[in-house]
Design an enzyme around this catalytic site. Structure first.
Site: not given
Ligand code: FAD
Length: 599
Positions: A445
């Site tokens: 989220e």
């Molecule tokens: C079990 C599970 C259920 C999920 N369910 C859903 C769902 O139902 N629907 C859906 O659409 N998604 C879902 N997700 C996806 C989830 O919302 C994303 O994993 C999350 O938003 C982070 O995106 P990412 O994993 O690509 O991390 P990234 O965006 O690659 O981020 C990696 C790290 O960098 C940091 N970071 C990135 N950008 C910035 C910034 N601008 N400033 C500071 N820090 C930053 C982040 O905080 C994080 O620590 C789910 C994920 C999991 C693991």
């Protein structure tokens, strides 16, 4: 099996004695029948469902996980039957509009029930929780025809909902979104693309799954302004009763499911949309606005899940600490029982850990309950200014609730293991899985770092900073009201100090947002935590004042526990604001001076 009893006494205290639920919510048009008695009866029913149906399948479900078979995704043994009981009990319909078959009860009540369900099985709660979010987004932004086609099925639980945003190249940054939507001649759209990490993306619990999908139209501008929202059912209407067919008939295929650290009975799917038929929700290119209805609902939902998982961890830690005997506790009276060692609850360090857990769990519950009630006020209050105040408060508090409370859940479930010692580390005790489950809440989220940027860059400046100033002023007034009260007055000084630090830091952050984006971003997470700590302090002051007024009445230990926990919070946990203020003032230089190659 872990022990659990729904915290109904705490709900009664919060709703009746702290937040005046009967006036604030049951006094709203259309909710007159949803009195405290109804609320307590619903919570008691939910408690029974959790203890009899969910707890027995939770740990086995964690061990088994979901499986991806040729005929689709299977939830662990017992989940299908549990979902049928959930449906037949009318739980998905609680807050649904009677026009679509719902029971018309307050949204806040449905949220309280979600906490209990998350205590029983966080995984199970994901399926219903996302359906509620999909319901709200469609109810707020869908056309009448779409509402009629989809809402009755979400309300009766025969269909579940998902939120499809994340893609391989698009996580925190939605501007990279690639899924395409092409208009078809019949007014619908054809959706093509891959979505990853979709909770409840495929499963065997319901007859159909409706995906709320973010995609780009052919003429979409670049970036997040070019995103639209579509509703895409797994199976096309008319409804197919019975189990879902092995192959989707609308071009939505589950490619795989994730093997995860926790919430293993919640299916997290990679979905391929291949020319799937969908319908636009809201305006073309206005998808983020519509999706925000779902995301905000889900973010409050994350706070609620967090409290649910933390609550059961706390209950079990407390029970264990009262039973487990190890060593002699300094200062404890030993002779009476003739035992060679004392219950570990008598050790100061264990007591402090339990108090930390209690302070965070019950304080966080107070925070989310107030916001949940604000959702009903925003939707139904006859006075526009009351609706607008509730809206401002929710906008400000949503990132704080999502992040601060989810971090609390990790702290609490971690302390839960500490209290069980080595026994907490092994599967058999059933304690470690709460930490594994809770570890996702700060991540999905929108990660907590992204929430902090939202708070700092958007919410602090919203409406010229009106919401944050109103909130700071309200906390100051609350302190003023209790400053001279016996016992409770002593809680005010530490809170006033922390509020002063937050006020000064808020002004500093507003200035940084206007002048230096790097400084603002470097301090955002610390600022959000500071805000959360003060908000929790304000909630504890309010609870302690109500408990003090009721002291001496029945339930003396409950009320004394509230006042003493408030005192512990103010003295031992709240002062973290000082360290955070120091870190924020230190600025970004010591962080950004370090080059990536120097890390
Ligand atoms: C079990 C599970 C259920 C999920 N369910 C859903 C769902 O139902 N629907 C859906 O659409 N998604 C879902 N997700 C996806 C989830 O919302 C994303 O994993 C999350 O938003 C982070 O995106 P990412 O994993 O690509 O991390 P990234 O965006 O690659 O981020 C990696 C790290 O960098 C940091 N970071 C990135 N950008 C910035 C910034 N601008 N400033 C500071 N820090 C930053 C982040 O905080 C994080 O620590 C789910 C994920 C999991 C693991």
């Amino acid at each position: 099996m872990p022990i659990y009893e729904a915290p109904i006494a705490d709900f009664r205290f919060l709703l009746q004695e702290v937040f005046d639920y009967d006036e604030q919510v049951a006094g709203l048009p259309g909710l007159e029948d949803a009195t405290m008695d109804v609320v307590l009866a619903v919570l008691e029913g939910a408690d029974e469902f959790v203890r009899e149906v969910l707890l027995p399948i939770n740990l086995p479900g964690d061990a088994l996980g979901c499986t991806h078979e040729p005929d689709g995704v299977h939830t662990p043994r017992g989940y299908k039957e549990a979902y049928a009981t959930y449906r037949n009990g009318g739980w998905p319909a609680l807050a649904g509009d009677p026009a679509y078959g719902g029971q018309g009860l307050p949204t806040s009540l449905a949220i309280f029930v979600r906490e209990l369900i998350a205590s029983g099985s966080m995984s199970f709660g994901m399926y219903g929780g996302l359906s509620q979010g999909a319901y709200r987004a469609l109810a707020a932004h869908g056309s009448d025809a779409l509402k009629l086609a989809f809402l009755p099925h979400l309300v009766d639980g025969s269909w579940t909902g998902t939120m499809c945003m994340t893609e391989p190249e698009c996580g925190s940054d939605l501007s990279h979104l690639r899924t395409r939507a092409v208009p078809a001649s019949d007014g619908s759209y054809r959706i093509t693309g891959t979505k990853i990490f979709i909770s409840g993306g495929d499963h065997d619990l319901a007859e159909n799954i409706v995906h709320l999908v973010l995609a780009r139209l052919p003429d979409a501008p670049a970036g997040t302004r070019g995103i639209s929202l579509f509703i895409v059912p797994k199976c096309l209407p008319p409804v197919q009763h019975g189990p879902l067919p092995g192959r989707s008939d609308n071009g939505v295929t589950c490619v795989s499911i994730e093997q995860k650290m926790g919430i293993r009975a919640s299916a997290t799917a990679t979905l391929a949309f291949d020319d799937a038929q969908g319908w636009l929700i809201g305006e073309a290119h206005g998808g983020l606005r519509a999706m925000f209805t779902m995301m905000n609902s889900s973010r409050v939902g994350v706070a609620v899940q967090s409290v649910g998982v933390a609550e059961i961890s706390y209950q079990n830690a407390l029970h264990y600490a009262q039973e487990r005997r190890q060593g002699r506790a300094p200062g404890a009276a030993h002779s009476a029982n003739g035992e060679r060692s004392d219950a570990i609850v008598l050790h100061p360090d264990v007591r402090k850990n339990l108090l930390t857990m209690k302070a965070l769990v019950e304080g966080a519950r107070a925070l989310y309950v107030e916001s949940a009630m604000a959702l009903d006020i925003r939707a139904r209050h006859p006075d526009a200014s009351a609706r607008s105040d509730a809206d401002g408060m929710l906008a400000l508090m949503t990132p704080v609730l999502k992040s601060f409370i989810s971090d609390c859940a990790v702290t609490v479930t971690n302390l839960g293991i500490t209290i069980f010692g080595g026994h907490g580390y092994v599967h058999e005790s059933g304690v470690e899985h709460w930490l594994r489950d809770a570890r996702i809440v700060p991540l999905y989220e929108g990660t907590n770092a992204i929430q902090a940027l939202d708070l700092v860059n958007r919410k602090l400046t919203l409406d010229g900073g009106k919401a944050v100033q109103a909130w700071l002023a309200e906390v100051a007034q609350r302190i003023q009201r209790h400053r001279d009260a016996p016992e409770i007055g002593a809680l005010c000084a530490p809170l006033e100090l922390a509020l002063g630090q937050l006020r000064a830091t808020t002004a500093l952050m507003q200035d940084r947002v206007a002048t230096d984006a790097v400084e603002a971003a470097a301090a955002a997470s610390d600022y959000l935590r500071m805000f959360g700590l003060v908000a929790l302090g304000a909630a504890w002051l309010r609870m302690a004042a109500c408990a003090q007024a009721a002291r001496g009445s029945e339930g003396g230990a409950f009320y004394r526990g509230k006042v003493k926990t408030a005192r512990f919070y103010m003295q031992h946990l709240l002062p973290e604001t000082e360290r955070l203020q120091h870190s924020i003032r230190a600025g970004a230089r010591t962080i950004m001076d370090v080059e990536p190659q120097e890390l």
